[in-house]
Design a protein around this motif. Structure first.
Motif, PDB file in Angstrom:
ATOM      1  N   ALA A 175     -43.944  -3.666  13.913  1.00 17.70           N
ATOM      2  CA  ALA A 175     -43.562  -3.864  15.314  1.00 17.70           C
ATOM      3  C   ALA A 175     -42.196  -3.276  15.641  1.00 17.70           C
ATOM      4  CB  ALA A 175     -43.566  -5.356  15.639  1.00 17.70           C
ATOM      5  N   GLY A 176     -41.472  -2.800  14.621  1.00 18.23           N
ATOM      6  CA  GLY A 176     -40.124  -2.304  14.860  1.00 18.23           C
ATOM      7  C   GLY A 176     -39.117  -3.418  15.065  1.00 18.23           C
ATOM      8  N   TRP A 177     -39.436  -4.598  14.541  1.00 16.98           N
ATOM      9  CA  TRP A 177     -38.545  -5.751  14.651  1.00 16.98           C
ATOM     10  C   TRP A 177     -37.791  -5.949  13.341  1.00 16.98           C
ATOM     11  CZ3 TRP A 177     -39.022 -10.678  17.846  1.00 16.98           C
ATOM     12  CH2 TRP A 177     -39.382 -10.372  19.164  1.00 16.98           C
ATOM     13  N   SER A 178     -36.766  -6.789  13.400  1.00 22.15           N
ATOM     14  CA  SER A 178     -36.016  -7.155  12.208  1.00 22.15           C
ATOM     15  C   SER A 178     -35.985  -8.672  12.093  1.00 22.15           C
ATOM     16  CB  SER A 178     -34.579  -6.623  12.290  1.00 22.15           C
ATOM     17  OG  SER A 178     -33.857  -7.309  13.309  1.00 22.15           O
ATOM     18  N   GLU A 179     -35.551  -9.158  10.955  1.00 20.58           N
ATOM     19  CA  GLU A 179     -35.411 -10.600  10.788  1.00 20.58           C
ATOM     20  C   GLU A 179     -34.387 -11.162  11.769  1.00 20.58           C
ATOM     21  OE1 GLU A 179     -34.524 -11.266   6.694  1.00 20.58           O
ATOM     22  OE2 GLU A 179     -36.600 -10.959   6.035  1.00 20.58           O
ATOM     23  N   ALA A 180     -33.407 -10.343  12.147  1.00 19.55           N
ATOM     24  CA  ALA A 180     -32.403 -10.799  13.112  1.00 19.55           C
ATOM     25  C   ALA A 180     -33.024 -11.088  14.473  1.00 19.55           C
ATOM     26  CB  ALA A 180     -31.297  -9.749  13.252  1.00 19.55           C
ATOM     27  N   ASP A 181     -34.044 -10.319  14.855  1.00 22.10           N
ATOM     28  CA  ASP A 181     -34.714 -10.564  16.136  1.00 22.10           C
ATOM     29  C   ASP A 181     -35.344 -11.957  16.155  1.00 22.10           C
ATOM     30  OD1 ASP A 181     -34.281  -8.018  17.448  1.00 22.10           O
ATOM     31  OD2 ASP A 181     -35.715  -7.162  16.033  1.00 22.10           O
ATOM     32  N   LEU A 182     -36.029 -12.304  15.087  1.00 23.91           N
ATOM     33  CA  LEU A 182     -36.645 -13.631  15.010  1.00 23.91           C
ATOM     34  C   LEU A 182     -35.596 -14.726  14.887  1.00 23.91           C
ATOM     35  CD1 LEU A 182     -39.720 -13.076  12.647  1.00 23.91           C
ATOM     36  CD2 LEU A 182     -39.721 -13.333  15.132  1.00 23.91           C
ATOM     37  N   GLU A 183     -34.525 -14.451  14.141  1.00 22.84           N
ATOM     38  CA  GLU A 183     -33.490 -15.464  13.958  1.00 22.84           C
ATOM     39  C   GLU A 183     -32.776 -15.758  15.274  1.00 22.84           C
ATOM     40  OE1 GLU A 183     -31.029 -18.160  11.666  1.00 22.84           O
ATOM     41  OE2 GLU A 183     -33.089 -17.419  11.663  1.00 22.84           O
ATOM     42  N   TRP A 184     -32.580 -14.728  16.105  1.00 21.45           N
ATOM     43  CA  TRP A 184     -31.957 -14.976  17.407  1.00 21.45           C
ATOM     44  C   TRP A 184     -32.821 -15.930  18.229  1.00 21.45           C
ATOM     45  CZ3 TRP A 184     -33.264 -14.608  22.504  1.00 21.45           C
ATOM     46  CH2 TRP A 184     -32.215 -14.785  23.426  1.00 21.45           C
ATOM     47  N   GLU A 185     -34.124 -15.702  18.231  1.00 24.32           N
ATOM     48  CA  GLU A 185     -35.025 -16.611  18.947  1.00 24.32           C
ATOM     49  C   GLU A 185     -34.903 -18.029  18.396  1.00 24.32           C
ATOM     50  OE1 GLU A 185     -39.061 -15.361  18.935  1.00 24.32           O
ATOM     51  OE2 GLU A 185     -38.722 -13.603  20.206  1.00 24.32           O
ATOM     52  N   ARG A 186     -34.943 -18.152  17.069  1.00 20.00           N
ATOM     53  CA  ARG A 186     -34.915 -19.475  16.451  1.00 20.00           C
ATOM     54  C   ARG A 186     -33.626 -20.217  16.795  1.00 20.00           C
ATOM     55  NH1 ARG A 186     -32.960 -22.453  12.635  1.00 20.00           N
ATOM     56  NH2 ARG A 186     -31.484 -20.841  11.968  1.00 20.00           N
ATOM     57  N   LEU A 187     -32.493 -19.539  16.666  1.00 17.11           N
ATOM     58  CA  LEU A 187     -31.206 -20.179  16.937  1.00 17.11           C
ATOM     59  C   LEU A 187     -31.091 -20.602  18.399  1.00 17.11           C
ATOM     60  CD1 LEU A 187     -28.791 -17.838  14.939  1.00 17.11           C
ATOM     61  CD2 LEU A 187     -29.295 -20.232  14.417  1.00 17.11           C
ATOM     62  N   THR A 188     -31.533 -19.742  19.299  1.00 19.56           N
ATOM     63  CA  THR A 188     -31.371 -20.034  20.719  1.00 19.56           C
ATOM     64  C   THR A 188     -32.325 -21.127  21.178  1.00 19.56           C
ATOM     65  OG1 THR A 188     -30.730 -17.708  21.024  1.00 19.56           O
ATOM     66  CG2 THR A 188     -31.182 -18.985  23.005  1.00 19.56           C
ATOM     67  N   VAL A 189     -33.557 -21.095  20.689  1.00 19.93           N
ATOM     68  CA  VAL A 189     -34.500 -22.166  21.021  1.00 19.93           C
ATOM     69  C   VAL A 189     -34.001 -23.501  20.477  1.00 19.93           C
ATOM     70  CG1 VAL A 189     -36.818 -23.060  20.585  1.00 19.93           C
ATOM     71  CG2 VAL A 189     -36.513 -20.670  21.218  1.00 19.93           C
ATOM     72  N   GLN A 190     -33.477 -23.500  19.254  1.00 15.98           N
ATOM     73  CA  GLN A 190     -32.970 -24.743  18.675  1.00 15.98           C
ATOM     74  C   GLN A 190     -31.777 -25.269  19.464  1.00 15.98           C
ATOM     75  OE1 GLN A 190     -34.305 -26.638  16.050  1.00 15.98           O
ATOM     76  NE2 GLN A 190     -32.858 -28.066  17.014  1.00 15.98           N
ATOM     77  N   ALA A 191     -30.890 -24.372  19.893  1.00 18.79           N
ATOM     78  CA  ALA A 191     -29.735 -24.800  20.683  1.00 18.79           C
ATOM     79  C   ALA A 191     -30.182 -25.412  22.008  1.00 18.79           C
ATOM     80  CB  ALA A 191     -28.797 -23.620  20.925  1.00 18.79           C
ATOM     81  N   LEU A 192     -31.159 -24.802  22.653  1.00 18.63           N
ATOM     82  CA  LEU A 192     -31.689 -25.373  23.893  1.00 18.63           C
ATOM     83  C   LEU A 192     -32.353 -26.723  23.641  1.00 18.63           C
ATOM     84  CD1 LEU A 192     -33.196 -22.319  25.801  1.00 18.63           C
ATOM     85  CD2 LEU A 192     -31.575 -23.967  26.738  1.00 18.63           C
ATOM     86  N   SER A 193     -33.069 -26.837  22.525  1.00 20.59           N
ATOM     87  CA  SER A 193     -33.703 -28.112  22.180  1.00 20.59           C
ATOM     88  C   SER A 193     -32.649 -29.187  21.949  1.00 20.59           C
ATOM     89  CB  SER A 193     -34.573 -27.941  20.931  1.00 20.59           C
ATOM     90  OG  SER A 193     -35.624 -27.023  21.156  1.00 20.59           O
ATOM     91  N   ASP A 194     -31.556 -28.820  21.278  1.00 21.27           N
ATOM     92  CA  ASP A 194     -30.464 -29.771  21.070  1.00 21.27           C
ATOM     93  C   ASP A 194     -29.854 -30.192  22.408  1.00 21.27           C
ATOM     94  OD1 ASP A 194     -30.723 -29.741  18.298  1.00 21.27           O
ATOM     95  OD2 ASP A 194     -29.277 -28.114  18.042  1.00 21.27           O
ATOM     96  N   LEU A 195     -29.670 -29.232  23.297  1.00 20.67           N
ATOM     97  CA  LEU A 195     -29.129 -29.552  24.617  1.00 20.67           C
ATOM     98  C   LEU A 195     -30.068 -30.493  25.364  1.00 20.67           C
ATOM     99  CD1 LEU A 195     -26.867 -28.942  26.682  1.00 20.67           C
ATOM    100  CD2 LEU A 195     -28.252 -27.009  27.480  1.00 20.67           C
ATOM    101  N   ALA A 196     -31.367 -30.258  25.232  1.00 19.56           N
ATOM    102  CA  ALA A 196     -32.358 -31.073  25.938  1.00 19.56           C
ATOM    103  C   ALA A 196     -32.383 -32.510  25.446  1.00 19.56           C
ATOM    104  CB  ALA A 196     -33.745 -30.454  25.787  1.00 19.56           C
ATOM    105  N   THR A 197     -32.008 -32.724  24.192  1.00 20.24           N
ATOM    106  CA  THR A 197     -32.068 -34.068  23.609  1.00 20.24           C
ATOM    107  C   THR A 197     -30.694 -34.712  23.486  1.00 20.24           C
ATOM    108  OG1 THR A 197     -32.101 -33.042  21.403  1.00 20.24           O
ATOM    109  CG2 THR A 197     -34.220 -33.660  22.369  1.00 20.24           C
ATOM    110  N   GLY A 198     -29.705 -34.162  24.166  1.00 19.49           N
ATOM    111  CA  GLY A 198     -28.396 -34.792  24.217  1.00 19.49           C
ATOM    112  C   GLY A 198     -27.479 -34.503  23.048  1.00 19.49           C
ATOM    113  N   ARG A 199     -27.859 -33.590  22.157  1.00 20.56           N
ATOM    114  CA  ARG A 199     -26.995 -33.242  21.021  1.00 20.56           C
ATOM    115  C   ARG A 199     -26.132 -32.040  21.415  1.00 20.56           C
ATOM    116  NH1 ARG A 199     -32.029 -33.985  18.558  1.00 20.56           N
ATOM    117  NH2 ARG A 199     -32.230 -31.755  18.120  1.00 20.56           N
ATOM    118  N   ALA A 200     -25.184 -32.303  22.307  1.00 16.14           N
ATOM    119  CA  ALA A 200     -24.395 -31.224  22.893  1.00 16.14           C
ATOM    120  C   ALA A 200     -23.607 -30.451  21.840  1.00 16.14           C
ATOM    121  CB  ALA A 200     -23.448 -31.782  23.955  1.00 16.14           C
ATOM    122  N   GLY A 201     -22.992 -31.161  20.895  1.00 18.90           N
ATOM    123  CA  GLY A 201     -22.206 -30.479  19.873  1.00 18.90           C
ATOM    124  C   GLY A 201     -23.036 -29.508  19.058  1.00 18.90           C
TER     125      GLY A 201
END
Length: 209
Positions: free
Chosen positions: A13-39
């Motif tokens: 697909a012309g992707w790298s592991e960094a492409d998937l890791e960016w998705e994972r980190l950002t989705v997790q950060a949003l999930s933390d924000l959604a559940t009140g884990r601001a830090g």
């Protein structure tokens, strides 16, 4: 739904592991924000930005999203005086994304017959241009909301939850440039500050319904 991509899938697909890791980190950060884990959310947005700066192109819309998210997170953490440079970098990044869209390639989808395969090859340039036009429309919409604003703030937990759910529902099933762009748009956790949310001393106050 969890996804499992092999190294061969990424290469094809012309992707790298960094492409998937960016998705994972950002989705997790949003999930933390959604559940009140601001830090945890603030830390996650920072990690996603460090990865984006290291591994993504300067005009990649995901870098613009990470810069915006980090600026908003810093403001929420009480470090608003330090966000000016990051916010300016975010605005510059959003303005440069058109170059990335010009290089964007459309996803290749499986076809059910030789006829469809021939038609896709024949009309591939027009097919790709339609995807680029969609990309330009998405960027114009985001730039209109936050591209030139003077201050960025984080979305609230309810909106963060909706964005995570939307990503899980709408993310493309293939690894492609449109998926990268859609990730940048949906996983944006920053919004323009509402001036009415500041008191007479210029401090942010809680929003009321």
């Amino acid at each position: 739904m969890p996804e499992n991509w092999s190294f061969q899938d990424l290469i094809a697909a012309g992707w790298s592991e960094a492409d998937l890791e960016w998705e994972r980190l950002t989705v997790q950060a949003l999930s933390d924000l959604a559940t009140g884990r601001a830090g945890d959310a603030f830390d996650g947005f920072g990690r996603a930005l460090r990865l984006a700066r290291t591994d993504l192109a300067k005009d990649d819309p995901r870098l613009a999203t990470s810069l915006s998210n980090h600026a908003a997170a810093m403001a929420a953490a009480g470090e608003g005086a330090m966000t000016g440079q990051i916010r300016a970098s975010a605005a510059q990044a959003w303005a440069s994304c058109q170059g990335w869209v010009v290089r964007m390639t459309a996803p290749r989808t499986a076809r059910s017959s030789m006829f469809h395969l021939r038609m896709e090859r024949l009309h591939r340039p027009a097919y790709e241009e339609r995807w680029r036009e969609k990309g330009r429309e998405l960027l114009v919409e985001v730039q209109g909301r936050i591209g030139g604003c003077e201050a960025l703030v984080l979305i609230d937990p309810e909106e963060a939850h909706r964005r995570v759910e939307r990503w899980q529902r709408e993310r493309p099933v293939t690894l492609s440039d449109p998926r990268k762009l859609l990730g940048a748009v949906i996983l944006l956790a920053a919004k323009a500050e509402d001036p009415d949310q500041r008191d007479g001393n210029g401090e942010l106050v809680a929003a009321t319904n």
